[in-house]
Design an enzyme around this catalytic site. Structure first.
Site, PDB file in Angstrom:
ATOM      1  N   GLU A 138       0.858  -1.190   0.000  1.00 45.93           N
ATOM      2  CA  GLU A 138       0.000   0.000   0.000  1.00 45.93           C
ATOM      3  C   GLU A 138       0.894   1.240   0.000  1.00 45.93           C
ATOM      4  O   GLU A 138       2.093   1.123   0.286  1.00 45.93           O
ATOM      5  CB  GLU A 138      -0.876   0.017   1.270  1.00 45.93           C
ATOM      6  CG  GLU A 138      -1.776  -1.191   1.374  1.00 45.93           C
ATOM      7  CD  GLU A 138      -2.605  -1.182   2.667  1.00 45.93           C
ATOM      8  OE1 GLU A 138      -2.438  -0.263   3.487  1.00 45.93           O
ATOM      9  OE2 GLU A 138      -3.413  -2.113   2.817  1.00 45.93           O
ATOM     10  N   SER A 143       7.527  -3.115   3.174  1.00 49.40           N
ATOM     11  CA  SER A 143       8.227  -4.193   3.883  1.00 49.40           C
ATOM     12  C   SER A 143       7.496  -4.616   5.151  1.00 49.40           C
ATOM     13  O   SER A 143       7.438  -5.798   5.481  1.00 49.40           O
ATOM     14  CB  SER A 143       9.635  -3.733   4.257  1.00 49.40           C
ATOM     15  OG  SER A 143      10.369  -3.476   3.099  1.00 49.40           O
ATOM     16  N   THR A 169       1.367  -6.883  -9.316  1.00 52.79           N
ATOM     17  CA  THR A 169       1.801  -7.560 -10.545  1.00 52.79           C
ATOM     18  C   THR A 169       0.617  -8.261 -11.197  1.00 52.79           C
ATOM     19  O   THR A 169      -0.151  -8.947 -10.507  1.00 52.79           O
ATOM     20  CB  THR A 169       2.910  -8.581 -10.219  1.00 52.79           C
ATOM     21  OG1 THR A 169       4.040  -7.860  -9.724  1.00 52.79           O
ATOM     22  CG2 THR A 169       3.326  -9.385 -11.448  1.00 52.79           C
ATOM     23  N   ARG A 258       8.507 -17.416  -2.026  1.00 54.60           N
ATOM     24  CA  ARG A 258       9.899 -16.929  -2.047  1.00 54.60           C
ATOM     25  C   ARG A 258      10.828 -17.857  -2.831  1.00 54.60           C
ATOM     26  O   ARG A 258      11.651 -17.370  -3.617  1.00 54.60           O
ATOM     27  CB  ARG A 258      10.394 -16.664  -0.616  1.00 54.60           C
ATOM     28  CG  ARG A 258       9.790 -15.377  -0.097  1.00 54.60           C
ATOM     29  CD  ARG A 258      10.101 -15.028   1.330  1.00 54.60           C
ATOM     30  NE  ARG A 258       9.493 -13.727   1.605  1.00 54.60           N
ATOM     31  CZ  ARG A 258       9.161 -13.283   2.797  1.00 54.60           C
ATOM     32  NH1 ARG A 258       9.382 -14.027   3.879  1.00 54.60           N
ATOM     33  NH2 ARG A 258       8.629 -12.098   2.953  1.00 54.60           N
ATOM     34  N   GLY A 357      31.256  -5.259 -21.765  1.00 57.60           N
ATOM     35  CA  GLY A 357      31.648  -3.922 -22.229  1.00 57.60           C
ATOM     36  C   GLY A 357      30.519  -3.271 -23.007  1.00 57.60           C
ATOM     37  O   GLY A 357      29.362  -3.315 -22.578  1.00 57.60           O
ATOM     38  N   GLU A 381       8.254  -9.646  -2.942  1.00 55.15           N
ATOM     39  CA  GLU A 381       8.152 -10.805  -2.026  1.00 55.15           C
ATOM     40  C   GLU A 381       9.146 -10.677  -0.868  1.00 55.15           C
ATOM     41  O   GLU A 381       9.612 -11.673  -0.320  1.00 55.15           O
ATOM     42  CB  GLU A 381       8.376 -12.122  -2.765  1.00 55.15           C
ATOM     43  CG  GLU A 381       7.292 -12.466  -3.765  1.00 55.15           C
ATOM     44  CD  GLU A 381       5.932 -12.689  -3.134  1.00 55.15           C
ATOM     45  OE1 GLU A 381       5.042 -11.844  -3.362  1.00 55.15           O
ATOM     46  OE2 GLU A 381       5.758 -13.684  -2.413  1.00 55.15           O
TER      47      GLU A 381
HETATM   48  C1  FAD Z   1       7.619  -4.219 -10.219  1.00 54.49           C
HETATM   49  C2  FAD Z   1       7.048  -4.449  -8.870  1.00 54.49           C
HETATM   50  C3  FAD Z   1       6.113  -5.459  -8.706  1.00 54.49           C
HETATM   51  C4  FAD Z   1       5.545  -5.673  -7.446  1.00 54.49           C
HETATM   52  N1  FAD Z   1       4.572  -6.617  -7.312  1.00 54.49           N
HETATM   53  C5  FAD Z   1       3.891  -6.689  -6.149  1.00 54.49           C
HETATM   54  C6  FAD Z   1       2.751  -7.527  -6.029  1.00 54.49           C
HETATM   55  O1  FAD Z   1       2.360  -8.250  -6.958  1.00 54.49           O
HETATM   56  N2  FAD Z   1       2.055  -7.490  -4.865  1.00 54.49           N
HETATM   57  C7  FAD Z   1       2.437  -6.713  -3.817  1.00 54.49           C
HETATM   58  O2  FAD Z   1       1.760  -6.712  -2.803  1.00 54.49           O
HETATM   59  N3  FAD Z   1       3.540  -5.928  -3.881  1.00 54.49           N
HETATM   60  C8  FAD Z   1       4.262  -5.903  -5.024  1.00 54.49           C
HETATM   61  N4  FAD Z   1       5.348  -5.073  -5.115  1.00 54.49           N
HETATM   62  C9  FAD Z   1       5.758  -4.282  -3.965  1.00 54.49           C
HETATM   63  C10 FAD Z   1       6.991  -4.825  -3.294  1.00 54.49           C
HETATM   64  O3  FAD Z   1       6.712  -6.048  -2.661  1.00 54.49           O
HETATM   65  C11 FAD Z   1       7.503  -3.751  -2.333  1.00 54.49           C
HETATM   66  O4  FAD Z   1       8.043  -2.723  -3.139  1.00 54.49           O
HETATM   67  C12 FAD Z   1       8.539  -4.268  -1.379  1.00 54.49           C
HETATM   68  O5  FAD Z   1       7.948  -5.118  -0.451  1.00 54.49           O
HETATM   69  C13 FAD Z   1       9.244  -3.129  -0.618  1.00 54.49           C
HETATM   70  O6  FAD Z   1       8.319  -2.261  -0.072  1.00 54.49           O
HETATM   71  P1  FAD Z   1       8.464  -0.680  -0.304  1.00 54.49           P
HETATM   72  O7  FAD Z   1       8.632  -0.455  -1.758  1.00 54.49           O
HETATM   73  O8  FAD Z   1       7.347   0.012   0.379  1.00 54.49           O
HETATM   74  O9  FAD Z   1       9.820  -0.288   0.386  1.00 54.49           O
HETATM   75  P2  FAD Z   1      10.072   0.005   1.956  1.00 54.49           P
HETATM   76  O10 FAD Z   1       9.447  -1.034   2.804  1.00 54.49           O
HETATM   77  O11 FAD Z   1       9.703   1.427   2.225  1.00 54.49           O
HETATM   78  O12 FAD Z   1      11.654  -0.178   2.031  1.00 54.49           O
HETATM   79  C14 FAD Z   1      12.559   0.793   1.481  1.00 54.49           C
HETATM   80  C15 FAD Z   1      13.977   0.277   1.787  1.00 54.49           C
HETATM   81  O13 FAD Z   1      14.145   0.157   3.230  1.00 54.49           O
HETATM   82  C16 FAD Z   1      14.552  -1.183   3.546  1.00 54.49           C
HETATM   83  N5  FAD Z   1      13.955  -1.581   4.829  1.00 54.49           N
HETATM   84  C17 FAD Z   1      12.661  -1.542   5.179  1.00 54.49           C
HETATM   85  N6  FAD Z   1      12.485  -2.021   6.432  1.00 54.49           N
HETATM   86  C18 FAD Z   1      13.720  -2.383   6.873  1.00 54.49           C
HETATM   87  C19 FAD Z   1      14.215  -2.955   8.086  1.00 54.49           C
HETATM   88  N7  FAD Z   1      13.400  -3.267   9.092  1.00 54.49           N
HETATM   89  N8  FAD Z   1      15.542  -3.184   8.183  1.00 54.49           N
HETATM   90  C20 FAD Z   1      16.388  -2.874   7.159  1.00 54.49           C
HETATM   91  N9  FAD Z   1      15.984  -2.330   6.000  1.00 54.49           N
HETATM   92  C21 FAD Z   1      14.665  -2.093   5.842  1.00 54.49           C
HETATM   93  C22 FAD Z   1      14.044  -2.041   2.417  1.00 54.49           C
HETATM   94  O14 FAD Z   1      14.767  -3.239   2.308  1.00 54.49           O
HETATM   95  C23 FAD Z   1      14.251  -1.109   1.220  1.00 54.49           C
HETATM   96  O15 FAD Z   1      15.581  -1.187   0.785  1.00 54.49           O
HETATM   97  C24 FAD Z   1       5.956  -4.879  -6.347  1.00 54.49           C
HETATM   98  C25 FAD Z   1       6.935  -3.880  -6.522  1.00 54.49           C
HETATM   99  C26 FAD Z   1       7.461  -3.653  -7.752  1.00 54.49           C
HETATM  100  C27 FAD Z   1       8.473  -2.548  -7.911  1.00 54.49           C
END
Ligand code: FAD
Length: 404
Positions: A138, A143, A169, A258, A357, A381
């Site tokens: 959302e 995460s 997706t 996963r 390259g 995931e």
């Molecule tokens: C092309 C694409 C397809 C997708 N498909 C789906 C789908 O089908 N269904 C669905 O539900 N979602 C989907 N997603 C969403 C995807 O699962 C999320 O983008 C992902 O879970 C990360 O969430 P976020 O983007 O909000 O990043 P955030 O959670 O905001 O994280 C940002 C950064 O902070 C890091 N971080 C966050 N918490 C911690 C912690 N506790 N410790 C250390 N580092 C942390 C993360 O690793 C990341 O590097 C998709 C995303 C993309 C780009």
């Protein structure tokens, strides 16, 4: 003795998947990368073939739909390779062809895997043949999937869903979406349930499709739910809010999905390794398995190191799938496989661009595309950091409250 050969019963499906990847996915790979959001119509025929294979009982699908936990059969000593293993093996082959096209395969969405993982017998029958995407993320929750704000309120025989989901997706193309929503925000994780929402349900709107770095042939949608009424029979798993059990129901899906994403990374990285090997050979660089790395050229040494990393990712992926097939808890191994394969997939594809390259960087070859496509496999995931967190929690025996 451990036998690391492809199980004999899966050689047919692996060969078939490879053939499809070579003859259908790879040749269309660049085209659908350039025409983002165009529907890859070739996949309709392919999906029909996969359905046919499934109906004939010859295989368990080339995608997520095939994945289901082994049912207890009363023979605890019998080990088996089942639908998880066949799915990871065929996904590796298909992603050697094209990751985005594999993610666009009708009826093989991540939502199908959720249904296969937690649906009861009646739901499995009712949702058979449905193409389902998965909506967890959302605007304010990625995460930390425990903090979702989408709500589901029981009203008579329906749940009424309200909220917004992003990055879904296949969200534009699928027939249904498995939506995570909370029954009671004050009850925390235990109140989060998943619901199958069919596309024609009033109150559900696909708002837009996103432009992306990679996997451009796969559509990624934003979906809004406004007073969207879903029959209460569409809740997957147990409707009770059991605070003792927490998140177990919905999280179980990840143990199955996963390893699939890890398999995508393994397949895409193998494609990059194979092409790089032939480019190196054309340039007169020989990779010699009989001589120590330090007496070989830097390019050959880099290649050998990438191959060993790849092998580790491959084996961890097989292990996670094998455990799922044998009904063994595999959350740790699923996260290890996803973390290793996601990272290695990014490293390998980018270093192959480097070794190639200008050929690696240009659109003459698919190397630059594979580097773009593989990035998402270390994000969705559960990101690299989140997988490492899960592994650490499991190894140190810490709860999510103790280690975050
Ligand atoms: C092309 C694409 C397809 C997708 N498909 C789906 C789908 O089908 N269904 C669905 O539900 N979602 C989907 N997603 C969403 C995807 O699962 C999320 O983008 C992902 O879970 C990360 O969430 P976020 O983007 O909000 O990043 P955030 O959670 O905001 O994280 C940002 C950064 O902070 C890091 N971080 C966050 N918490 C911690 C912690 N506790 N410790 C250390 N580092 C942390 C993360 O690793 C990341 O590097 C998709 C995303 C993309 C780009």
């Amino acid at each position: 003795m451990i036998n690391l050969e492809t199980p004999k019963k899966f050689r047919g499906i692996v060969n078939q998947a490879h053939q499809v990847a070579a003859e259908m996915l790879r040749p269309n790979s660049r085209r659908y990368d350039l025409t983002e959001h165009a529907y890859p119509k070739e996949l309709d025929m392919l999906a029909a073939m996969v359905d046919g294979i499934g109906a004939a009982g010859q295989g368990s699908g080339a995608g997520a739909a095939g994945v289901r936990r082994a049912e207890a059969d009363g023979d605890a000593d019998r080990v088996r390779n089942g639908s998880n293993m066949s799915s990871v093996l065929s996904i590796m082959e298909m992603c050697w062809g094209d990751v985005g096209l594999l993610l666009s395969m009708p009826r093989q969405g991540l939502g199908n895997s959720a249904i296969a993982s937690v649906a009861d017998a009646e739901q499995l029958e009712r949702f058979a043949g449905v193409w389902a995407g998965m909506a967890i993320t959302e605007p304010g929750c990625g995460s930390d999937s425990a903090s979702i704000r989408t709500t589901a309120r029981l009203d008579g025989d329906d749940y009424v869903i309200n909220g917004e989901k992003i990055f879904v997706t296949a969200g534009g193309r699928a027939d249904a979406i498995v939506v995570w929503a909370t029954l009671d925000r004050s009850a925390g994780r235990a109140a989060i349930k998943s619901f199958v929402v069919r596309k024609d349900t009033p109150g559900m709107t696909v708002e837009r499709l996103d432009h992306k770095l990679g996997i451009r042939s796969s559509d990624t949608a934003t979906i809004r739910f406004e007073d969207c009424r879903v029959p209460k029979e569409n809740l997957l798993g147990n409707p009770e809010v059991d605070t003792g059990k927490g998140f177990a129901g919905v999280m179980q899906t990840f143990d199955n999905t996963r390893p699939l994403v890890a398999a995508m990374a393994v397949g895409c990285a193998r494609a990059a390794l194979e092409l790089t090997r032939s480019l190196l050979a054309d340039a007169g660089v020989e990779v010699d398995y009989d001589r120590p790395v330090h007496v070989q050229s830097s390019a050959a040494a880099t290649f050998l190191q990438m191959e060993s990393d790849w092998e580790a990712a491959y084996l961890l992926t097989l292990q996670a799938a094998w455990m799922a097939d044998n009904g063994r808890p595999n959350s740790l191994q699923a996260s290890m496989a996803k973390a290793k394969a996601g990272r290695v997939g990014n490293d390998i594809t980018l270093r192959c661009v480097e070794l190639g390259g200008s050929l690696g960087y240009s659109e003459h070859e698919l190397l630059e595309k594979w580097a773009r496509d593989s990035k998402i496999l270390d994000i969705f995931e559960g990101t690299q950091q989140i997988q490492q967190l899960i592994v650490a929690r499991r190894l140190l025996n810490k709860t999510s409250a103790e280690l975050r």
